[in-house]
Design an enzyme around this catalytic site. Structure first.
Site, PDB file in Angstrom:
ATOM      1  N   GLY A 241       1.344  -1.517  -0.328  1.00 14.69           N
ATOM      2  CA  GLY A 241       0.063  -0.065  -0.003  1.00 14.69           C
ATOM      3  C   GLY A 241       0.794   1.247  -0.277  1.00 14.69           C
ATOM      4  O   GLY A 241       1.335   1.116   1.186  1.00 14.69           O
ATOM      5  N   ALA A 242       0.994   2.014  -0.952  1.00 12.54           N
ATOM      6  CA  ALA A 242       1.392   2.804  -1.560  1.00 12.54           C
ATOM      7  C   ALA A 242       0.986   4.316  -1.098  1.00 12.54           C
ATOM      8  O   ALA A 242       1.424   5.345  -2.022  1.00 12.54           O
ATOM      9  CB  ALA A 242       2.938   3.018  -2.409  1.00 12.54           C
TER      10      ALA A 242
ATOM     11  N   VAL B  67      -0.531   6.245   4.715  1.00 14.18           N
ATOM     12  CA  VAL B  67       0.130   5.452   5.838  1.00 14.18           C
ATOM     13  C   VAL B  67       1.455   4.909   5.449  1.00 14.18           C
ATOM     14  O   VAL B  67       2.123   4.864   5.923  1.00 14.18           O
ATOM     15  CB  VAL B  67      -1.068   4.623   6.465  1.00 14.18           C
ATOM     16  CG1 VAL B  67       0.112   4.409   7.424  1.00 14.18           C
ATOM     17  CG2 VAL B  67      -2.185   5.537   7.049  1.00 14.18           C
TER      18      VAL B  67
ATOM     19  N   ARG C 175     -14.202   3.865   3.563  1.00 12.24           N
ATOM     20  CA  ARG C 175     -15.378   3.577   3.100  1.00 12.24           C
ATOM     21  C   ARG C 175     -15.576   5.032   2.261  1.00 12.24           C
ATOM     22  O   ARG C 175     -15.740   5.785   2.936  1.00 12.24           O
ATOM     23  CB  ARG C 175     -15.911   4.104   4.132  1.00 12.24           C
ATOM     24  CG  ARG C 175     -17.034   3.251   4.343  1.00 12.24           C
ATOM     25  CD  ARG C 175     -17.989   2.911   6.097  1.00 12.24           C
ATOM     26  NE  ARG C 175     -19.301   2.823   6.212  1.00 12.24           N
ATOM     27  CZ  ARG C 175     -19.739   3.058   7.475  1.00 12.24           C
ATOM     28  NH1 ARG C 175     -19.096   2.069   8.603  1.00 12.24           N
ATOM     29  NH2 ARG C 175     -21.020   3.061   7.858  1.00 12.24           N
TER      30      ARG C 175
ATOM     31  N   VAL D 285      -2.142  -2.614   9.306  1.00 15.99           N
ATOM     32  CA  VAL D 285      -2.498  -1.702   9.574  1.00 15.99           C
ATOM     33  C   VAL D 285      -4.588  -1.398   8.698  1.00 15.99           C
ATOM     34  O   VAL D 285      -4.790  -0.529   9.492  1.00 15.99           O
ATOM     35  CB  VAL D 285      -1.516  -0.234   8.987  1.00 15.99           C
ATOM     36  CG1 VAL D 285      -2.215   0.897   9.777  1.00 15.99           C
ATOM     37  CG2 VAL D 285      -0.382  -0.534  10.430  1.00 15.99           C
TER      38      VAL D 285
ATOM     39  N   ARG E 242      -2.340   9.588  20.967  1.00 13.40           N
ATOM     40  CA  ARG E 242      -3.970  10.168  20.487  1.00 13.40           C
ATOM     41  C   ARG E 242      -3.502  10.912  21.945  1.00 13.40           C
ATOM     42  O   ARG E 242      -3.891  12.091  22.757  1.00 13.40           O
ATOM     43  CB  ARG E 242      -4.825   9.996  20.213  1.00 13.40           C
ATOM     44  CG  ARG E 242      -4.425   9.978  18.669  1.00 13.40           C
ATOM     45  CD  ARG E 242      -5.359   9.828  18.110  1.00 13.40           C
ATOM     46  NE  ARG E 242      -5.418   9.766  16.564  1.00 13.40           N
ATOM     47  CZ  ARG E 242      -5.981   8.780  15.325  1.00 13.40           C
ATOM     48  NH1 ARG E 242      -6.403   7.839  15.810  1.00 13.40           N
ATOM     49  NH2 ARG E 242      -5.571   9.044  13.981  1.00 13.40           N
TER      50      ARG E 242
ATOM     51  N   HIS F 254     -10.119  -1.641  17.845  1.00  7.78           N
ATOM     52  CA  HIS F 254      -9.650  -0.107  17.288  1.00  7.78           C
ATOM     53  C   HIS F 254     -10.962   0.651  16.708  1.00  7.78           C
ATOM     54  O   HIS F 254     -11.828  -0.469  16.469  1.00  7.78           O
ATOM     55  CB  HIS F 254      -8.835  -0.278  16.013  1.00  7.78           C
ATOM     56  CG  HIS F 254      -8.266   1.120  15.313  1.00  7.78           C
ATOM     57  ND1 HIS F 254      -7.589   1.934  16.327  1.00  7.78           N
ATOM     58  CD2 HIS F 254      -7.700   1.441  14.159  1.00  7.78           C
ATOM     59  CE1 HIS F 254      -7.533   3.148  15.760  1.00  7.78           C
ATOM     60  NE2 HIS F 254      -7.943   2.434  14.038  1.00  7.78           N
TER      61      HIS F 254
HETATM   62  N1  LIG Z   1      -5.011   0.994  12.516  1.00  6.41           N
HETATM   63  C1  LIG Z   1      -5.061   1.483  12.092  1.00  6.41           C
HETATM   64  O1  LIG Z   1      -4.738   2.900  13.079  1.00  6.41           O
HETATM   65  C2  LIG Z   1      -4.991   2.800  11.263  1.00  6.41           C
HETATM   66  C3  LIG Z   1      -4.734   4.145  10.890  1.00  6.41           C
HETATM   67  C4  LIG Z   1      -5.250   4.755   9.588  1.00  6.41           C
HETATM   68  C5  LIG Z   1      -5.186   4.096   8.530  1.00  6.41           C
HETATM   69  N2  LIG Z   1      -5.670   2.822   8.654  1.00  6.41           N
HETATM   70  C6  LIG Z   1      -5.957   2.250   7.802  1.00  6.41           C
HETATM   71  O2  LIG Z   1      -4.995   2.574   6.616  1.00  6.41           O
HETATM   72  C7  LIG Z   1      -5.177   1.499   5.613  1.00  6.41           C
HETATM   73  C8  LIG Z   1      -4.653   2.933   5.023  1.00  6.41           C
HETATM   74  O3  LIG Z   1      -5.176   3.652   4.340  1.00  6.41           O
HETATM   75  P1  LIG Z   1      -3.925   5.481   3.721  1.00  6.41           P
HETATM   76  O4  LIG Z   1      -4.429   6.544   4.590  1.00  6.41           O
HETATM   77  O5  LIG Z   1      -2.817   5.157   3.453  1.00  6.41           O
HETATM   78  O6  LIG Z   1      -5.015   4.759   2.539  1.00  6.41           O
HETATM   79  P2  LIG Z   1      -4.588   5.194   0.460  1.00  6.41           P
HETATM   80  O7  LIG Z   1      -5.774   5.387  -0.003  1.00  6.41           O
HETATM   81  O8  LIG Z   1      -4.056   6.644   1.123  1.00  6.41           O
HETATM   82  O9  LIG Z   1      -3.738   4.264   0.071  1.00  6.41           O
HETATM   83  C9  LIG Z   1      -4.119   3.525   0.039  1.00  6.41           C
HETATM   84  C10 LIG Z   1      -3.726   2.464  -0.726  1.00  6.41           C
HETATM   85  O10 LIG Z   1      -3.388   0.479  -0.474  1.00  6.41           O
HETATM   86  C11 LIG Z   1      -3.666   0.024  -2.064  1.00  6.41           C
HETATM   87  N3  LIG Z   1      -4.493  -0.532  -2.764  1.00  6.41           N
HETATM   88  C12 LIG Z   1      -5.591  -0.951  -2.850  1.00  6.41           C
HETATM   89  N4  LIG Z   1      -5.565  -2.756  -2.994  1.00  6.41           N
HETATM   90  C13 LIG Z   1      -4.149  -2.731  -2.891  1.00  6.41           C
HETATM   91  C14 LIG Z   1      -3.551  -3.995  -3.344  1.00  6.41           C
HETATM   92  N5  LIG Z   1      -4.571  -5.441  -4.077  1.00  6.41           N
HETATM   93  N6  LIG Z   1      -2.880  -4.177  -3.462  1.00  6.41           N
HETATM   94  C15 LIG Z   1      -1.715  -3.122  -3.323  1.00  6.41           C
HETATM   95  N7  LIG Z   1      -2.346  -2.331  -2.985  1.00  6.41           N
HETATM   96  C16 LIG Z   1      -3.435  -2.095  -2.641  1.00  6.41           C
HETATM   97  C17 LIG Z   1      -3.940   1.714  -2.729  1.00  6.41           C
HETATM   98  O11 LIG Z   1      -3.504   1.981  -4.443  1.00  6.41           O
HETATM   99  C18 LIG Z   1      -3.495   2.587  -2.072  1.00  6.41           C
HETATM  100  O12 LIG Z   1      -2.527   3.182  -2.444  1.00  6.41           O
HETATM  101  C19 LIG Z   1      -7.201   1.631   5.565  1.00  6.41           C
HETATM  102  O13 LIG Z   1      -7.998   1.227   6.122  1.00  6.41           O
HETATM  103  C20 LIG Z   1      -7.343   2.893   6.570  1.00  6.41           C
HETATM  104  O14 LIG Z   1      -8.388   2.227   7.464  1.00  6.41           O
HETATM  105  C21 LIG Z   1      -5.492   2.027   9.984  1.00  6.41           C
END
Ligand SMILES: NC(=O)c1ccc[n+]([C@@H]2O[C@H](COP(=O)([O-])OP(=O)(O)OC[C@H]3O[C@@H](n4cnc5c(N)ncnc54)[C@H](O)[C@@H]3O)[C@@H](O)[C@H]2O)c1
Length: 309
Positions: free
Chosen positions: A10-11, A14, A83, A119, A152, A176
């Site tokens: 996931g680039a 996060v 979502r 994550v 936080r 969470h």
């Molecule tokens: N656990 C926590 O405390 C926490 C905190 C923040 C965000 N998150 C979660 O982390 C995730 C990422 O958040 P973000 O802000 O980076 O989102 P984002 O949309 O910026 O990045 C998600 C990336 O995943 C990629 N992706 C989608 N399907 C894929 C696949 N099959 N293979 C490889 N890559 C794929 C997308 O192309 C995108 O670049 C979300 O689910 C968010 O809810 C969790």
């Protein structure tokens, strides 16, 4: 000695920010993976071009091919979708479960000895999917949420009391999200519980703000969700593992009877070292805290129940 290798799947916000922190700390070489062609390659090259200025030697590449991730020590999974308006929670669970299952299956095959840090939300349910898809033991499947939630809480406590965040420790348990359980009697400023320093209504207000911390950021950003603190929290877990620091950090782990819960991923304090989860740090809860923890565990159980088979 070969440098450690960390794959970040996931680039997006996060993932790329976590990759930057890991590389800039010189902690490991980083492989950034995404399904979108060009995105991880572009961000990986951009991050690599910062290295001479920042002054580190970590190698960073971006790829769409899991062959490049082979032999990783840690795989961080941030891939998923947010979502969208009109999408039900269950639809989000199903979509992200499919993504997490697919990426973990491929990453685990390439790096069978890796430690997974999940994550992607909904976090606790995605940990179940990752454990299932990888076949890894519970020691090597960890969810990042508690470090962020407690960061936080620490921020809000420090702001309220006008003290350095360095002197604030916070303790959170549970899933969470809004059923998270902040343990204020174990949350301290220089060792003094905040329940001794603040009136009960202020403690409650800080706890509530912490539980809604993600939504507060989404409300401000309008598009997208928090990523600086989530990436920093992910980095802290990576650092604890690769440097075998035995940090006591709240992580989502699959409980095996600890805290009265069996077979569910829920956030609890654990000792993190080179082996991943080295020990669950069990503490005695008051009846009220135990009830709140069980309510939180029940919310995780409900989400796991809607996971596609
Ligand atoms: N656990 C926590 O405390 C926490 C905190 C923040 C965000 N998150 C979660 O982390 C995730 C990422 O958040 P973000 O802000 O980076 O989102 P984002 O949309 O910026 O990045 C998600 C990336 O995943 C990629 N992706 C989608 N399907 C894929 C696949 N099959 N293979 C490889 N890559 C794929 C997308 O192309 C995108 O670049 C979300 O689910 C968010 O809810 C969790």
């Amino acid at each position: 000695m070969a440098r450690n290798k960390v794959t970040v799947v996931g680039a997006g916000n996060v993932g790329a920010t976590a990759a930057q922190r890991i590389a800039e700390a010189g902690l490991a070489d980083v492989v950034l993976v995404d399904i979108v062609e060009g995105l991880p390659q572009g961000k990986g090259l951009d991050l690599a071009e910062a290295a001479p200025v920042v002054g580190h030697d970590a190698r960073i590449i971006g790829t769409n091919d899991y062959a490049d991730t082979a032999g990783s020590d840690i795989v961080v999974v941030t891939s998923g979708i947010a979502r969208k308006p009109g999408m039900s929670r269950d639809e989000l669970v199903a979509t992200n479960a499919g993504i997490v299952r697919s990426v973990v299956g491929q990453a685990a095959a390439a790096s069978p000895d890796a430690i997974l840090i999940i994550v992607t939300n909904p976090l606790d349910a995605m940990c179940h999917v990752a454990m299932d898809a990888s076949g890894f033991p519970r020691e090597r499947v960890l969810g990042m949420a508690g470090v962020l939630d407690s960061a936080r809480f620490r921020t809000f406590i420090a702001q309220e009391l006008g003290v350095s965040v360095a002197d604030v420790h916070a303790f959170v348990l549970g899933g969470h999200g809004d059923t998270m359980v902040p343990l204020s009697r174990y949350s301290t400023v220089a060792g003094v519980p905040i329940t001794e320093l603040l009136p009960a209504d202020r403690v409650r207000a800080l706890e509530e703000r912490t539980a809604n911390g993600g939504a507060e950021i989404v409300g401000l950003l309008k598009t997208g969700s928090a990523y600086y603190a989530p990436a920093a929290s992910t980095f802290e877990m990576v650092d604890a593992i690769l440097r075998d620091r035995k940090r006591v950090l709240p992580c989502a782990v699959r409980l095996a009877g600890e805290f009265g819960v069996d077979g569910l991923f829920v956030g609890v304090p654990v000792v993190l070292g080179r082996g991943g989860l080295e020990r669950v740090f069990e503490i005695r809860l008051t009846p009220d805290e135990q009830a709140a923890f069980e309510k939180s565990a029940a919310a995780v159980r409900e989400l796991v129940g809607v996971l596609p088979a």
